[in-house]
Design a protein around this motif. Sequence first.
Motif, short mmCIF file in Angstrom:
data_model
loop_
_atom_site.label_atom_id
_atom_site.label_comp_id
_atom_site.label_asym_id
_atom_site.label_seq_id
_atom_site.Cartn_x
_atom_site.Cartn_y
_atom_site.Cartn_z
N UNK A 1 0.82 -1.21 0.00
CA UNK A 1 0.00 0.00 0.00
C UNK A 1 0.85 1.26 0.00
N UNK A 2 1.90 1.25 0.79
CA UNK A 2 2.81 2.41 0.83
C UNK A 2 3.55 2.58 -0.50
N UNK A 3 3.99 1.46 -1.08
CA UNK A 3 4.70 1.53 -2.35
C UNK A 3 3.83 2.14 -3.45
N UNK A 4 2.53 1.90 -3.39
CA UNK A 4 1.60 2.46 -4.37
C UNK A 4 1.12 3.86 -4.01
N UNK A 5 1.56 4.37 -2.85
CA UNK A 5 1.17 5.71 -2.43
C UNK A 5 -0.27 5.82 -1.96
N UNK A 6 -0.82 4.72 -1.44
CA UNK A 6 -2.21 4.70 -1.02
C UNK A 6 -2.37 5.04 0.46
N UNK A 7 -3.56 5.46 0.82
CA UNK A 7 -3.96 5.58 2.21
C UNK A 7 -4.75 4.33 2.57
N UNK A 8 -4.73 3.97 3.84
CA UNK A 8 -5.54 2.84 4.25
C UNK A 8 -4.98 2.12 5.45
N UNK A 9 -5.54 0.95 5.70
CA UNK A 9 -5.12 0.15 6.84
C UNK A 9 -5.40 -1.32 6.55
N UNK A 10 -4.76 -2.18 7.35
CA UNK A 10 -4.92 -3.62 7.22
C UNK A 10 -4.92 -4.22 8.62
N UNK A 11 -5.64 -5.33 8.80
CA UNK A 11 -5.72 -5.96 10.12
C UNK A 11 -5.99 -7.46 9.96
N UNK A 12 -5.28 -8.26 10.75
CA UNK A 12 -5.56 -9.70 10.83
C UNK A 12 -6.79 -9.89 11.71
N UNK A 13 -7.68 -10.81 11.33
CA UNK A 13 -8.85 -11.09 12.16
C UNK A 13 -8.66 -12.41 12.90
N UNK A 14 -9.48 -12.61 13.92
CA UNK A 14 -9.44 -13.86 14.68
C UNK A 14 -9.92 -15.04 13.85
N UNK A 15 -10.66 -14.77 12.79
CA UNK A 15 -11.18 -15.81 11.91
C UNK A 15 -10.14 -16.27 10.89
N UNK A 16 -8.96 -15.66 10.90
CA UNK A 16 -7.89 -16.05 9.97
C UNK A 16 -7.89 -15.31 8.65
N UNK A 17 -8.74 -14.29 8.52
CA UNK A 17 -8.76 -13.49 7.30
C UNK A 17 -7.95 -12.22 7.55
N UNK A 18 -7.78 -11.46 6.49
CA UNK A 18 -7.17 -10.13 6.57
C UNK A 18 -8.20 -9.15 6.04
#
Length: 115
Positions: free
Chosen positions: A47-64
């Motif tokens: 995301x940073x390399x593409x110059x984007x804003x945003x966020x990411x998080x691992x979930x307890x269910x095993x998804x992102x």
Amino acid sequence: MLLLCVLIFCGFRFVMSEEKLISVDFEIFGNVQDRLCSGSQYTEDQGRALGLGGWVKNTRQGTVIGQIQGPAQQVNSMKLWLKNVGSPSSRIDRAVFSNERDISKLEVQGFSTRY
């Protein structure tokens, strides 16, 4: 038409339309949480390399899950990366994108991992 020609002749250049900004939420399913080095870190780096804003998080269910914001072309590049590449040891079964919308300015500055 004459005004446009005069402005071009004088060395002025005008962009007729600004780049469209969009925001989209995502959830990635599969074996996507790397135990040795956070799979979210790879997403943050991309995301940073593409110059984007945003966020990411691992979930307890095993998804992102997360959100990406920026120019449509870069957001689409990130969507392809999330769907087809991911972290080196990930296995992506499915990528779901939702709540895509136009935005007038970035609502999230930078790209980060949430815990």
